[in-house]
Design a protein around this motif. Structure first.
Motif, PDB file in Angstrom:
ATOM      1  N   ALA A 250       0.831  -1.206   0.000  1.00 16.80           N
ATOM      2  CA  ALA A 250       0.000   0.000   0.000  1.00 16.80           C
ATOM      3  C   ALA A 250       0.863   1.252   0.000  1.00 16.80           C
ATOM      4  O   ALA A 250       0.593   2.220  -0.722  1.00 16.80           O
ATOM      5  N   CYS A 251       1.911   1.248   0.805  1.00 23.91           N
ATOM      6  CA  CYS A 251       2.815   2.396   0.865  1.00 23.91           C
ATOM      7  C   CYS A 251       3.521   2.585  -0.474  1.00 23.91           C
ATOM      8  O   CYS A 251       3.616   3.709  -0.995  1.00 23.91           O
ATOM      9  N   ALA A 252       4.015   1.498  -1.025  1.00 24.20           N
ATOM     10  CA  ALA A 252       4.723   1.578  -2.305  1.00 24.20           C
ATOM     11  C   ALA A 252       3.805   2.091  -3.410  1.00 24.20           C
ATOM     12  O   ALA A 252       4.203   2.924  -4.236  1.00 24.20           O
ATOM     13  N   LEU A 253       2.570   1.604  -3.458  1.00 28.78           N
ATOM     14  CA  LEU A 253       1.623   2.031  -4.484  1.00 28.78           C
ATOM     15  C   LEU A 253       1.301   3.517  -4.344  1.00 28.78           C
ATOM     16  O   LEU A 253       1.263   4.260  -5.335  1.00 28.78           O
ATOM     17  N   GLY A 254       1.077   3.963  -3.094  1.00 26.28           N
ATOM     18  CA  GLY A 254       0.759   5.365  -2.869  1.00 26.28           C
ATOM     19  C   GLY A 254       1.867   6.296  -3.321  1.00 26.28           C
ATOM     20  O   GLY A 254       1.615   7.350  -3.916  1.00 26.28           O
ATOM     21  N   LEU A 255       3.123   5.925  -3.057  1.00 28.00           N
ATOM     22  CA  LEU A 255       4.259   6.752  -3.452  1.00 28.00           C
ATOM     23  C   LEU A 255       4.508   6.673  -4.960  1.00 28.00           C
ATOM     24  O   LEU A 255       4.827   7.677  -5.607  1.00 28.00           O
ATOM     25  N   ALA A 256       4.362   5.467  -5.531  1.00 26.99           N
ATOM     26  CA  ALA A 256       4.608   5.296  -6.962  1.00 26.99           C
ATOM     27  C   ALA A 256       3.603   6.081  -7.795  1.00 26.99           C
ATOM     28  O   ALA A 256       3.939   6.583  -8.879  1.00 26.99           O
ATOM     29  N   GLN A 257       2.364   6.184  -7.310  1.00 25.50           N
ATOM     30  CA  GLN A 257       1.364   6.963  -8.040  1.00 25.50           C
ATOM     31  C   GLN A 257       1.738   8.444  -8.089  1.00 25.50           C
ATOM     32  O   GLN A 257       1.284   9.165  -8.978  1.00 25.50           O
ATOM     33  N   LYS A 258       2.566   8.891  -7.136  1.00 19.80           N
ATOM     34  CA  LYS A 258       3.061  10.271  -7.136  1.00 19.80           C
ATOM     35  C   LYS A 258       4.406  10.375  -7.856  1.00 19.80           C
ATOM     36  O   LYS A 258       5.046  11.412  -7.823  1.00 19.80           O
ATOM     37  N   GLN A 259       4.817   9.281  -8.492  1.00 18.35           N
ATOM     38  CA  GLN A 259       6.025   9.229  -9.321  1.00 18.35           C
ATOM     39  C   GLN A 259       7.325   9.331  -8.520  1.00 18.35           C
ATOM     40  O   GLN A 259       8.350   9.828  -9.017  1.00 18.35           O
TER      41      GLN A 259
ATOM     42  N   VAL B 136      -4.442   0.549   5.544  1.00 17.36           N
ATOM     43  CA  VAL B 136      -4.628   1.945   5.955  1.00 17.36           C
ATOM     44  C   VAL B 136      -3.306   2.525   6.457  1.00 17.36           C
ATOM     45  O   VAL B 136      -2.930   3.654   6.101  1.00 17.36           O
ATOM     46  N   GLU B 137      -2.582   1.752   7.265  1.00 19.08           N
ATOM     47  CA  GLU B 137      -1.311   2.247   7.801  1.00 19.08           C
ATOM     48  C   GLU B 137      -0.312   2.500   6.680  1.00 19.08           C
ATOM     49  O   GLU B 137       0.380   3.532   6.657  1.00 19.08           O
ATOM     50  N   GLY B 138      -0.222   1.574   5.723  1.00 18.80           N
ATOM     51  CA  GLY B 138       0.708   1.753   4.617  1.00 18.80           C
ATOM     52  C   GLY B 138       0.351   2.966   3.769  1.00 18.80           C
ATOM     53  O   GLY B 138       1.232   3.726   3.342  1.00 18.80           O
ATOM     54  N   ALA B 139      -0.924   3.153   3.526  1.00 18.98           N
ATOM     55  CA  ALA B 139      -1.362   4.301   2.731  1.00 18.98           C
ATOM     56  C   ALA B 139      -1.031   5.609   3.436  1.00 18.98           C
ATOM     57  O   ALA B 139      -0.565   6.573   2.816  1.00 18.98           O
ATOM     58  N   PHE B 140      -1.257   5.645   4.754  1.00 21.00           N
ATOM     59  CA  PHE B 140      -0.965   6.874   5.492  1.00 21.00           C
ATOM     60  C   PHE B 140       0.540   7.109   5.580  1.00 21.00           C
ATOM     61  O   PHE B 140       1.006   8.255   5.553  1.00 21.00           O
ATOM     62  N   GLU B 141       1.304   6.031   5.652  1.00 21.52           N
ATOM     63  CA  GLU B 141       2.752   6.182   5.712  1.00 21.52           C
ATOM     64  C   GLU B 141       3.280   6.784   4.406  1.00 21.52           C
ATOM     65  O   GLU B 141       4.248   7.560   4.422  1.00 21.52           O
TER      66      GLU B 141
ATOM     67  N   VAL C 242      13.389   4.983   4.609  1.00 27.02           N
ATOM     68  CA  VAL C 242      13.006   3.571   4.503  1.00 27.02           C
ATOM     69  C   VAL C 242      11.787   3.328   5.391  1.00 27.02           C
ATOM     70  O   VAL C 242      11.743   3.765   6.551  1.00 27.02           O
ATOM     71  N   TYR C 243      10.797   2.647   4.852  1.00 25.88           N
ATOM     72  CA  TYR C 243       9.608   2.277   5.621  1.00 25.88           C
ATOM     73  C   TYR C 243       9.686   0.799   5.965  1.00 25.88           C
ATOM     74  O   TYR C 243       9.750  -0.060   5.078  1.00 25.88           O
ATOM     75  N   GLU C 244       9.686   0.507   7.259  1.00 24.82           N
ATOM     76  CA  GLU C 244       9.686  -0.873   7.740  1.00 24.82           C
ATOM     77  C   GLU C 244       8.236  -1.341   7.820  1.00 24.82           C
ATOM     78  O   GLU C 244       7.497  -0.990   8.756  1.00 24.82           O
ATOM     79  N   ALA C 245       7.793  -2.083   6.850  1.00 22.50           N
ATOM     80  CA  ALA C 245       6.382  -2.463   6.760  1.00 22.50           C
ATOM     81  C   ALA C 245       6.052  -3.604   7.718  1.00 22.50           C
ATOM     82  O   ALA C 245       6.739  -4.630   7.723  1.00 22.50           O
ATOM     83  N   PRO C 246       4.994  -3.462   8.515  1.00 28.32           N
ATOM     84  CA  PRO C 246       4.596  -4.539   9.444  1.00 28.32           C
ATOM     85  C   PRO C 246       3.885  -5.668   8.706  1.00 28.32           C
ATOM     86  O   PRO C 246       3.380  -5.487   7.591  1.00 28.32           O
ATOM     87  N   ASP C 247       3.807  -6.806   9.360  1.00 24.44           N
ATOM     88  CA  ASP C 247       3.093  -7.949   8.770  1.00 24.44           C
ATOM     89  C   ASP C 247       2.604  -8.869   9.876  1.00 24.44           C
ATOM     90  O   ASP C 247       2.773 -10.082   9.814  1.00 24.44           O
ATOM     91  N   ASN C 248       2.009  -8.285  10.894  1.00 27.69           N
ATOM     92  CA  ASN C 248       1.574  -9.126  12.013  1.00 27.69           C
ATOM     93  C   ASN C 248       0.243  -8.659  12.602  1.00 27.69           C
ATOM     94  O   ASN C 248      -0.070  -8.953  13.743  1.00 27.69           O
ATOM     95  N   GLY C 249      -0.506  -7.898  11.819  1.00 32.59           N
ATOM     96  CA  GLY C 249      -1.772  -7.392  12.344  1.00 32.59           C
ATOM     97  C   GLY C 249      -2.922  -7.675  11.402  1.00 32.59           C
ATOM     98  O   GLY C 249      -2.872  -8.590  10.569  1.00 32.59           O
TER      99      GLY C 249
ATOM    100  N   GLU D   2       3.191  13.740  12.761  1.00 38.03           N
ATOM    101  CA  GLU D   2       2.941  12.728  13.780  1.00 38.03           C
ATOM    102  C   GLU D   2       2.033  11.639  13.230  1.00 38.03           C
ATOM    103  O   GLU D   2       1.086  11.912  12.487  1.00 38.03           O
ATOM    104  N   PRO D   3       2.285  10.385  13.583  1.00 33.92           N
ATOM    105  CA  PRO D   3       1.393   9.303  13.145  1.00 33.92           C
ATOM    106  C   PRO D   3      -0.021   9.537  13.671  1.00 33.92           C
ATOM    107  O   PRO D   3      -0.212   9.930  14.817  1.00 33.92           O
ATOM    108  N   GLN D   4      -1.013   9.319  12.826  1.00 27.89           N
ATOM    109  CA  GLN D   4      -2.408   9.523  13.223  1.00 27.89           C
ATOM    110  C   GLN D   4      -3.253   8.281  13.001  1.00 27.89           C
ATOM    111  O   GLN D   4      -4.475   8.344  13.014  1.00 27.89           O
ATOM    112  N   ILE D   5      -2.599   7.176  12.771  1.00 27.39           N
ATOM    113  CA  ILE D   5      -3.350   5.949  12.534  1.00 27.39           C
ATOM    114  C   ILE D   5      -3.955   5.473  13.850  1.00 27.39           C
ATOM    115  O   ILE D   5      -3.266   5.275  14.844  1.00 27.39           O
ATOM    116  N   ASN D   6      -5.254   5.323  13.861  1.00 29.36           N
ATOM    117  CA  ASN D   6      -5.948   4.797  15.033  1.00 29.36           C
ATOM    118  C   ASN D   6      -6.576   3.470  14.639  1.00 29.36           C
ATOM    119  O   ASN D   6      -7.546   3.437  13.895  1.00 29.36           O
TER     120      ASN D   6
END
Length: 652
Positions: free
Chosen positions: A124-133, A203-208, A189-196, A223-227
């Motif tokens: 999700a994070c990679a896609l969000g950033l790649a869409q912004k080139q 949502v977290e990846g997109a916000f990151e 560098v974004y350390e992507a989680p994989d345990n939730g 500041e992180p705002q993911i709830n």
């Protein structure tokens, strides 16, 4: 002094307004999907458009449609049968003909970003950033993407979805490798989680992705705002819908938006104003600079009936009436009150106060009857009989004085009453009197006349099938409401239910906005087909003048004798209707005629009729009439007024 109408003051009233805010379903959605837009498009069978709305919000439609726990369903306002969102989402994916990702023509950026982990959050994070080139590289120690989802039974579907969404962007994937040795090549560098929960990890990846872009542009991380809320109980149904079934289900959506105050208020509907817009306009209009600009809210500001229905309906208890009141006070202090809107009411109030009696209680009685100007003038015979009963039963005194509502509605300071709050308890008959007296003199001891009529020898009342119409000014006075209902039942009055609303009289809006007044009265007349039983004289006057059968409880309990003084005026129906619409009273007409007869200042027509005028305040009254010399009556041909003043020849 009025409250200074600053922008912060007006905005403070509407800061909690939820009009225009996301509906409960969208607020509960972890992706903040525009549910109303999505369902509107789906309901019209616009599958491609609906799909794009959905995909742009959730990133990976097939994953979300399969795994989302449907938190929106738990808060849907169609409680008995919530919208089947998951089924609709799956149906849209099934019925759309093209699922390809969109390409965004954005210039490429030089910034390099790494994502450590090809889990759903990393993708999700990679896609969000790649869409912004941005130049994005994804590392993962496994031999493919998906992370823990690779073991899911439907991973083949997910894999196809990933390929589809990344098909329009450029991302470098390096599998089977750690990032450690290459960290220095990237700005972040974004350390992507994989345990939730995979849904909330999307949502977290997109916000990151948004946080990283902010950092690259400002060199500061927000500041992180993911709830991540607790995952609701799995309510997923996911049944397959045909195209017709999908459209039908989507069309059940209420398109929720709070309109409680607008639904309750005829005035807000007429002017098509929402609370936030009203607040801004009040601030702007309060700071006009004549002659460069002038007040533009005059008619609107004086159209509020001060009924409190907006507050009663509002889930956030917002009282817009206070804004209208403070605005009117400001206009009064600036001497810019539109006199013609209130002149009639204020003159009647002053006349009543000047002629009113002040009789002390007899003996050691602690009661004083305060009938109020409306009860005294609208049902004078009943008012006199009520006082006679209270005088005989309790030794009550009498204070004939207006409570001050007309001044309040005009934004003026109340003419102060001479009251003894320590010695006496004041018996009121009008709910508006209670409201105004309680507000102006909070220390005053008040009791309604309806609570003191238990032992009254009640006459047989032949009326049946009445509906009690509780006045808006009695909304917060439960004691008064129950006392009237109890008294009606004890008197043998058969009433069927009750209504609590506003008749339209309050705020003195009839002259400020005649069409609104008529619309309000007609809406309230239609609430119930039965005749109304009221205990507010203003309600009685308003409904009777507009053709609704209506009775004041006191005029039924204390009926007038046939020998009561009759009016010397003979008024045809068309003239009486015009008088009613324009608040021309019989006493106004008699004053004009008596002045003309005493002074001889009148025009004589060839047919023997007379035309006379009299200036009163801001208005000039005209009456055309004939004299019945046999019995001393006056036949009224027409009556009207205007706001012009004129001078006779030779006058200055």
């Amino acid at each position: 002094m009025s409250q200074e109408i600053t922008q912060s003051y007006t905005q403070s009233f509407v800061q909690n307004c939820i009009r225009g805010e996301p509906p409960p379903c969208a607020a509960a959605c972890p992706f903040k999907l525009d549910v109303k837009d999505f369902l509107t498009k789906t309901g019209k069978g616009k599958w491609t458009s609906a799909y794009k709305t959905y995909r742009n919000a959730v990133f990976f439609p097939s994953v979300v449609a399969e795994l989302c726990p449907e938190p929106c369903k738990n808060v849907c306002n169609i409680r008995e049968k919530p919208i089947e969102m998951l089924s609709i989402e799956k149906a849209v994916l099934s019925h759309v003909k093209k699922r390809g990702a969109d390409y965004y023509a954005i210039p490429p950026k030089d910034n390099r970003v790494a994502v450590a982990g090809a889990s759903i959050a990393g993708l999700a994070c990679a896609l969000g950033l790649a869409q912004k080139q941005y130049q994005v590289t994804v590392f993962d120690t496994l031999d493919g993407w998906g992370g823990s989802l690779r073991g899911h039974p439907k991973f083949e579907v997910f894999d196809e979805d990933f390929r589809s969404q990344f098909s329009a962007v450029k991302v470098e994937f390096i599998f089977g490798a750690e990032i450690d040795e290459r960290r220095s090549e990237f700005e972040t560098v974004y350390e992507a989680p994989d345990n939730g929960d995979p849904i909330y990890e999307i949502v977290e990846g997109a916000f990151e992705a948004v946080r990283i872009e902010t950092y690259l542009q400002t060199n500061k991380y927000p500041e992180p705002q993911i709830n991540t809320p607790e995952r609701p109980a799995d309510s997923r149904s996911g049944s397959e819908f045909s195209e017709q079934e999908t459209q039908a289900e989507a069309s059940r959506c209420l398109q929720c938006d709070c309109s409680a105050c607008i639904d309750a208020c005829v005035m807000l509907r007429q002017f098509r104003k929402e609370p936030r817009r009203l607040a801004l306009e009040f601030f702007t209009d309060a700071h006009v600079n004549p002659p460069l600009n002038t007040h533009s809210l005059t008619r609107e500001a004086y159209s509020c009936t001060d009924c409190g229905m907006c507050k009663a309906a509002c889930p956030k208890d917002i009282d817009l009436g206070i804004l209208f009141y403070e605005y009117r006070k400001m206009r009064a202090e600036n001497d810019t009150v539109p006199t013609a809107f209130h002149d009639v009411f204020l003159r009647r109030m002053k006349k009543y106060n000047a002629e009113g009696r002040d009789i002390p209680p007899s003996g050691d009685s602690k009661y004083v009857f305060f009938p109020g100007c409306s009860v005294s003038t609208e049902i004078p015979a009943a008012s006199k009989r009520v006082y006679a009963y209270l005088r005989e039963k309790f030794g009550a005194g009498l204070l004939e004085h207006c409570c001050g509502s007309p001044e309040k509605w005009a934004g003026l300071d109340n003419e102060q009453l001479t009251v003894n709050s320590e010695q006496y308890t004041y018996i009121y008959a009008c709910p508006s009197c209670y409201e105004t007296l309680h507000e102006t003199y909070p220390e005053l001891k008040l009791i309604s006349v309806y609570e003191l009529l238990d032992d009254f020898d009640k006459p047989e009342i032949p009326r049946s099938e009445l509906t009690i119409f509780h006045a808006c000014s009695a909304r917060e006075n439960e004691t008064l409401q129950r006392s009237v209902e109890k008294l009606a039942a004890a008197s043998g009055i058969e009433y069927q239910g009750s209504e609590l609303s506003c008749c339209g009289y309050g705020g003195q809006t009839q002259l400020a906005n005649p069409s609104l007044f008529r619309d309000t009265v007609n809406e309230r007349k239609a609430l119930n087909p039965n005749p109304y039983l009221v205990y507010c004289a203003n309600c009685r006057d308003t409904f009777k003048r507009q053709g609704k059968e209506c009775y004041h409880v006191l005029e039924l309990l204390f009926p007038s004798d046939d020998g009561e003084l009759k009016s010397p005026l003979i008024i045809p129906d068309d003239a009486r209707e015009y008088m009613s619409d324009n608040l021309i009273s019989e006493s106004d007409i008699l004053e004009v005629i008596n002045n003309a007869e005493d002074s001889g200042d009148k025009f004589v027509a060839p047919d023997g009729s007379f035309t006379a005028s009299l200036e009163r305040g801001a208005l000039t009254y005209w009456v055309e009439y004939r004299v019945d010399s046999g019995n001393g009556n006056f036949e009224i041909i027409s009556a009207y007024y205007h706001r012009m003043k004129f001078r006779q020849e030779g006058q200055r």
